[in-house]
Design a protein around this motif. Structure first.
Motif, PDB file in Angstrom:
ATOM      1  N   ARG A  10       0.816  -1.170  -0.099  1.00  0.00           N
ATOM      2  CA  ARG A  10       0.075   0.083   0.041  1.00  0.00           C
ATOM      3  C   ARG A  10       0.892   1.173   0.215  1.00  0.00           C
ATOM      4  NH1 ARG A  10      -3.500  -2.676  -1.005  1.00  0.00           N
ATOM      5  NH2 ARG A  10      -4.984  -3.910   0.360  1.00  0.00           N
ATOM      6  N   GLU A  11       0.200   2.443  -0.233  1.00  0.00           N
ATOM      7  CA  GLU A  11       1.067   3.569  -0.264  1.00  0.00           C
ATOM      8  C   GLU A  11       1.895   3.743   1.215  1.00  0.00           C
ATOM      9  OE1 GLU A  11      -2.100   6.333  -2.413  1.00  0.00           O
ATOM     10  OE2 GLU A  11      -0.349   7.438  -1.784  1.00  0.00           O
ATOM     11  N   GLU A  12       1.243   3.476   2.264  1.00  0.00           N
ATOM     12  CA  GLU A  12       1.840   3.518   3.605  1.00  0.00           C
ATOM     13  C   GLU A  12       3.112   2.651   3.693  1.00  0.00           C
ATOM     14  OE1 GLU A  12      -1.305   3.300   2.849  1.00  0.00           O
ATOM     15  OE2 GLU A  12      -2.441   1.744   4.150  1.00  0.00           O
ATOM     16  N   ASP A  13       3.176   1.543   3.071  1.00  0.00           N
ATOM     17  CA  ASP A  13       4.229   0.809   3.218  1.00  0.00           C
ATOM     18  C   ASP A  13       5.469   1.339   2.187  1.00  0.00           C
ATOM     19  OD1 ASP A  13       2.611  -1.016   4.099  1.00  0.00           O
ATOM     20  OD2 ASP A  13       2.037  -1.886   2.409  1.00  0.00           O
TER      21      ASP A  13
ATOM     22  N   ALA B 135       7.420   4.078   2.359  1.00  0.00           N
ATOM     23  CA  ALA B 135       8.426   4.579   2.996  1.00  0.00           C
ATOM     24  C   ALA B 135       9.274   3.526   3.530  1.00  0.00           C
ATOM     25  CB  ALA B 135       7.929   5.455   4.210  1.00  0.00           C
ATOM     26  N   SER B 136       8.655   2.566   4.162  1.00  0.00           N
ATOM     27  CA  SER B 136       9.781   1.534   4.762  1.00  0.00           C
ATOM     28  C   SER B 136      10.483   0.643   3.893  1.00  0.00           C
ATOM     29  CB  SER B 136       8.768   0.720   5.690  1.00  0.00           C
ATOM     30  OG  SER B 136       7.771   0.037   4.860  1.00  0.00           O
TER      31      SER B 136
ATOM     32  N   SER C 291      11.760   1.926   0.890  1.00  0.00           N
ATOM     33  CA  SER C 291      12.534   2.656   0.186  1.00  0.00           C
ATOM     34  C   SER C 291      13.659   2.456   0.070  1.00  0.00           C
ATOM     35  CB  SER C 291      12.233   4.255   0.383  1.00  0.00           C
ATOM     36  OG  SER C 291      12.894   4.468   1.773  1.00  0.00           O
TER      37      SER C 291
ATOM     38  N   ARG D  87       6.936   3.265  -6.617  1.00  0.00           N
ATOM     39  CA  ARG D  87       6.029   4.234  -6.283  1.00  0.00           C
ATOM     40  C   ARG D  87       4.679   4.712  -7.182  1.00  0.00           C
ATOM     41  NH1 ARG D  87       8.815   9.291  -3.971  1.00  0.00           N
ATOM     42  NH2 ARG D  87       9.337   9.878  -6.189  1.00  0.00           N
TER      43      ARG D  87
ATOM     44  N   THR E 173       0.976   3.797  -6.207  1.00  0.00           N
ATOM     45  CA  THR E 173       0.132   4.922  -6.121  1.00  0.00           C
ATOM     46  C   THR E 173      -0.808   4.813  -7.168  1.00  0.00           C
ATOM     47  OG1 THR E 173       1.640   6.607  -7.187  1.00  0.00           O
ATOM     48  CG2 THR E 173       1.999   6.458  -4.767  1.00  0.00           C
TER      49      THR E 173
ATOM     50  N   GLN F 163      -3.730   2.480  -6.467  1.00  0.00           N
ATOM     51  CA  GLN F 163      -4.734   3.203  -5.367  1.00  0.00           C
ATOM     52  C   GLN F 163      -5.354   4.373  -6.049  1.00  0.00           C
ATOM     53  OE1 GLN F 163      -5.273   2.615  -2.025  1.00  0.00           O
ATOM     54  NE2 GLN F 163      -7.001   3.652  -2.702  1.00  0.00           N
TER      55      GLN F 163
END
Ligand code: GLA
Length: 396
Positions: free
Chosen positions: A252-255, A257-258, A260, A272, A276, A279
């Motif tokens: 998901r988008e929130e994953d 950052a972790s 990267s 990315r 995105t 979504q």
């Protein structure tokens, strides 16, 4: 049911008679497509939201008593001769465009279809190489003509996969399923939400007369399109392998950052875009259901930015149209705009206010010409019906 204009059918019938001194027995048409949002994610397990458009490839055929299929068209200089007694292979294509019907024929022969020697005429109102899927429409129209000539009927999915394989194995483009699905299954006044992981398709009504779809062909096609397409697919497969996921839908988008730190800059940007865009496409479906046109427009602009910056498949001419669209904005009649299709040239799609559509068309044309020195070919379109056999009037 929407159908190709009578002009196209009449012109193709006249051309057929002149080229082959006989009348065709079979005629089929297949539309091009435009994708509203969900770009470069059909081969990445994503959701796409295309519509068939009212621009068509038409194929006419009649038996010629030989063991060859002879294809002619005013769009191509040479005649293509496909031999029915030797297995079709890509190296038998003497021109680039011949790879498409050859690949389709291979799929039919593999199924044991009994195909007679044929004279075939093909003609198109889809501008070729404009990002509107003229190649898929060509494959699908030809395939529909072969079904009629062989007296067999493929399921819609089987036909789409047969045509996609022709593109993979004969044209050398590892494309997803969007174009062939849209050309075959298009529904009047509907977008098609295709889940490219399950291949499930849901029609989404797009019949609010207050908004229109405006397609603008930049009239440029940069030669790196197919090699870069294959590279993007390879990048995404590599990124998935490095992340240890089997499907992009696991992220998901929130994953983002972790993960990267696990990818280099380029692969991270590709990832990315994919995550995105998946979504955004789902959000777009909700915006359409709620008739939130400004929100849908913003999603389209964001999709373009992501394709330009993270996926790097846009080009200056496509960006120019999107800049002009932003200049006009909602008060000038444009909710949103983005490149559509594979990129590196081709077309944009804009969501516009119907009452201002003509003004938007002229503004786009004038300003694009001013910035690039190239003529823009823009038109308003509505979602159209997918491929179908056409009746040939008995007096023609
Ligand atoms: C081309 C391909 C499609 C799709 C688009 C990008 O049109 O044929 O399968 O990948 O590019 O969305």
């Amino acid at each position: 049911m929407s159908a190709p204009s009578e002009n196209l059918s009449a012109s193709a019938l006249a051309h057929f008679a002149k080229a082959f001194q006989q009348a065709p027995l079979w005629m089929a048409s297949a539309p091009g497509r435009v994708n509203l949002i969900g770009e470069h994610i059909d081969y990445n397990d994503g959701f796409v939201l295309p519509a068939a458009i009212d621009r068509y490839f038409i194929a006419l055929a009649a038996p010629n008593g030989s063991r060859e299929i002879r294809i002619r068209s005013s769009h191509f200089e040479e005649e293509a001769v496909l031999c029915l007694d030797t297995p079709p292979t890509p190296d038998k294509a003497t021109t680039l465009w011949m790879r498409y019907p050859l690949g389709v024929l291979a799929g039919f022969l593999e199924r044991g279809a009994k195909i007679p020697g044929l004279d075939v005429w093909v003609e198109s109102t889809i501008p070729l190489g404009s990002g509107l899927s003229s190649s898929a429409a060509f494959e699908v129209a030809f395939s529909s003509a072969l079904e009629q000539a062989a007296g067999l009927s493929l399921s819609q999915v089987e036909k789409a996969l047969l045509c996609q394989r022709a593109e993979h194995e004969f044209a050398g483009v590892p494309c997803g399923i969007m174009d062939q699905f849209a050309s075959i299954m298009g529904r009047k006044d509907h977008l098609l939400l295709i889940d490219c992981q399950s291949q499930e398709m849901t029609p989404i009504a797009m019949n609010d007369d207050s908004v229109s779809l405006l397609v603008a062909n930049t009239n440029v096609k940069h030669s790196l399109a197919s090699s870069e397409y294959a590279k993007r697919k390879a990048d995404c497969d590599e990124a998935k392998a490095q992340l240890g996921v089997t499907s992009w839908r696991e992220l998901r988008e929130e994953d983002l950052a972790s993960v990267s730190g696990l990818l280099d800059d380029v692969l991270y940007k590709r990832a990315r875009h994919v995550v995105t865009e998946i979504q955004r496409t789902q959000n777009a479906v909700e915006a359409i259901a709620d008739k939130c046109w400004e929100e849908l427009g913003e999603l389209m602009f964001a999709s373009h930015d992501s394709l330009a910056k993270d996926y790097e498949v846009s080009c200056p001419e496509l960006d120019t149209v999107v800049v002009i669209a932003r200049e006009l904005g909602v008060s000038g009649g444009v909710y949103g705009a983005r490149m559509t299709g594979g990129g590196f040239g081709g077309s944009t799609i804009s969501l516009v206010n119907t009452s201002q559509a003509q003004a938007v068309l002229s503004y786009y044309g004038d300003h694009y010409q001013e910035h690039t020195g190239i003529q823009l070919d823009a038109f308003i379109t509505r979602p159209a019906h997918g491929a179908h056999a056409l009746r040939i009037a008995s007096d023609s």
